[in-house]
Design an enzyme around this catalytic site. Structure first.
Site: not given
Ligand code: ADP
Length: 559
Positions: A444, A337, A449, A192
């Protein structure tokens, strides 16, 4: 002291091979359908999948791969990638899924950090492999996920062999018993974005993967079942496609893999053709799908539910799905994570008796934790904050599928045994989480990311730039896009266009900011730390030039 009385149940470790073995034995005829890179539709069954995964395990063992060694994948969602999930992890090696959308230098860094022995790649990524191969000294061979006839023509002679996946596995008979391995052994490795410095690896165990698959399948989680035909749009290189490649064999769901074409029309046609009842992806993908439905004046005939996560699901999107198309949206939150699932917005019986608008407001939040995850919000002093839906603080989590430390890193990121997520949130009296902000320095875009620090470092290298800050700006299609805020050096000048051109070849194209704003000074704390929160507030109403001409979307308001 009395000796504890042990239970007398079988000592069967929780290993990922048991998932595919279960599906092959008890849902042997259930289909796995893939739109292939070759362009055609491929279909076979869980039984076929397990046999080929075993052939892959045999082939890798024959190549000298030992348990614990990492095998990389650069691949779209497809049946061969699924075989890699099981063929690699099934005999104790580690399946390392790599995000091909990153900049080549970053990918090479990740492959070297993981010390991947072999990398399996879809032929679409052959040009990328050309760039990577000379930079990755640990890789002993690049395995193209195709047959001999479709082997890609490489631009340069690779320093190590280019192998055909089909040829490799054809040499094996599949007569192979999954070895017994300890459930604490590593199964998958996902990197990540590092908020400071390089990407960081989350190394899952067999136990955490299987427990997560159990949890994900529960009715108040993703609720997958043998009656579902599931199409994961979320990539298999992104947190194991949110666990669907594990939960589907566990439940016996049919899987439909979309390959590389993730536009609304391609997804819609595949969903209709394969009777897809269930899907999962980030808001950007659903926006494309909703645009297609509107433009083509078509409706889903089989889709019933979809998980939306990775970024906040815009409330308007939830409404359009449910009110106009009758499709249930399950808003979910998690992170790499955390394997990734943490919370899902499903209601209790009591909550579902409340007025419809109140139910909606709850379901627009990120939801309630599932068993296997505990959460809390803490203030700046590290003390617990109340669950009143108003107090907001740093969100911390813990549980058997939450990481303890990053791959190859000694120091633990945990605080008092809890993992700090870098998200800022409220929790209401119903126990519903609402993400309100992010303290980690990342943006994001379309579910992937962008490291603000990397973007800032490029700008700072420009001679006319004194200080740079990169912040997220709301975008109707990509949810967030980077905005670069610049303080120029006294007496020096640089234009927006010159600065943006300066990024060419230094970062992935989609990491280049959408706009540049010039200011006299940036907000700092007393200790000189950049106040990004304040800056984001300052630019909250900034409209990116790329946000104005987004084609006729079902909900034009940036959310
Ligand atoms: P994923 O994209 O599968 O959630 P990542 O590790 O790439 O996994 O990203 C995680 C991060 O994405 C979270 O810590 C948060 O900041 C953001 N995120 C994930 N899901 C949501 C959601 N439903 N609403 C807002 N932010 C989110």
């Amino acid at each position: 002291m009395t000796t504890p009385l042990l239970g007398q149940m079988m000592d069967v470790p929780l290993t990922v091979s048991s998932l595919i073995a279960h599906a092959a034995r008890h849902f042997g005829a259930t289909e796995i359908v893939s739109r292939r890179i070759e362009g055609d539709i491929h279909r076979y069954t869980y039984r076929d999948c397990e046999k080929r995964a075993k052939q892959l395990a045999q082939a890798l063992i024959a190549l000298g791969v030992a348990p614990g060694e990492r095998i990389g994948t650069l691949a779209w969602n497809g049946y061969r990638h699924l075989e890699a999930y099981y063929g690699v992890a099934g005999f104790g090696a580690v399946c390392h899924t790599i995000n091909p959308r990153l900049f080549p230098d970053q990918i090479a860094w990740i492959i070297n950090d993981a010390q991947d022995r072999y990398v399996l790649f879809d032929t679409t990524f052959a040009p990328l492999v050309d760039i990577l191969a000379p930079q990755c000294p640990h890789v002993r061979g690049w395995i193209a996920l195709t047959d001999e006839a479709h082997l890609p023509k490489m631009q340069t002679a690779l320093p190590v062999p280019l192998l055909s996946y089909e040829t490799l596995i054809a040499a094996q008979d599949g007569a192979f018993d999954w070895p017994r391995i300890e459930e604490s052994q590593a199964s998958y490795l996902c990197y990540t974005s590092g908020t400071t410095g390089n990407p960081k690896g989350a190394l899952y165990s067999h136990r955490s993967t299987v427990l997560h698959a159990f949890g994900a399948s529960l009715p108040d989680a993703m609720s997958l079942s043998a009656r579902d035909s599931v199409l994961p749009v979320v990539p298999m290189f992104h947190v194991n496609a949110w666990g669907i490649p594990h939960a589907a064999p566990l439940t016996g769901a049919k899987i439909v893999f979309p390959g590389k074409d993730l536009d609304g029309k391609s997804l819609y046609e595949l969903m209709e053709a394969e009777g897809v009842t269930y899907s999962a992806g980030v808001p950007t993908v659903w926006l494309g799908l909703l645009c297609h439905l509107k433009d083509a004046k078509v409706r889903f005939t089989t889709l019933k539910r979809t998980v939306i996560g990775g970024s906040a699901c815009p409330p308007a999107m939830l409404r359009v799905f449910e009110d106009e198309y009758g499709i249930e949206v399950i808003h979910a939150w998690g992170m790499t994570e955390m394997s990734p699932l943490g919370t899902l917005a499903k209601l209790t019986w009591e909550q579902s008796q409340r007025p419809p608008e109140e139910q909606r407001r709850l379901r627009e939040k990120q939801g309630h934790v599932m068993f296997g995850v505990d959460m809390k919000i803490v203030g700046a002093d590290g003390k617990d904050l109340p669950w009143d839906g108003v107090a907001f603080g740093d969100l911390h989590v813990r549980g058997p599928w939450v990481i303890q430390r990053y791959f190859q890193k000694e120091e633990s990121p945990l605080i008092d045994g809890w993992f700090p997520t870098g998200d800022v949130a409220t929790i209401d009296p119903d126990g519903f989480l609402h993400i309100t902000d992010r303290s980690k320095d990342v943006i994001k875009s379309g579910g992937e990311w962008i490291s603000s620090i990397d973007v800032e470092n490029v700008a700072i290298a420009h001679p006319a730039v004194a200080e740079a800050a990169c912040i997220a700006c709301a975008h109707p299609k990509w949810t967030e896009r980077p905005l670069l805020v610049i303080v120029k050096r006294p007496g020096m000048d640089v234009t927006r266009e010159e600065l943006l051109a300066f990024y060419e070849g230094k970062v992935a194209k989609w990491w280049i900011p959408d706009d540049v704003a010039f200011v006299d000074e940036l907000p700092h704390t007393a200790t000189g730390k950049l106040q990004k929160l304040k800056l984001r507030e300052q630019f909250r109403t900034h409209i990116l030039p790329t946000a104005v001409d987004v084609p006729d979307c079902p909900f034009p308001e940036p959310s």
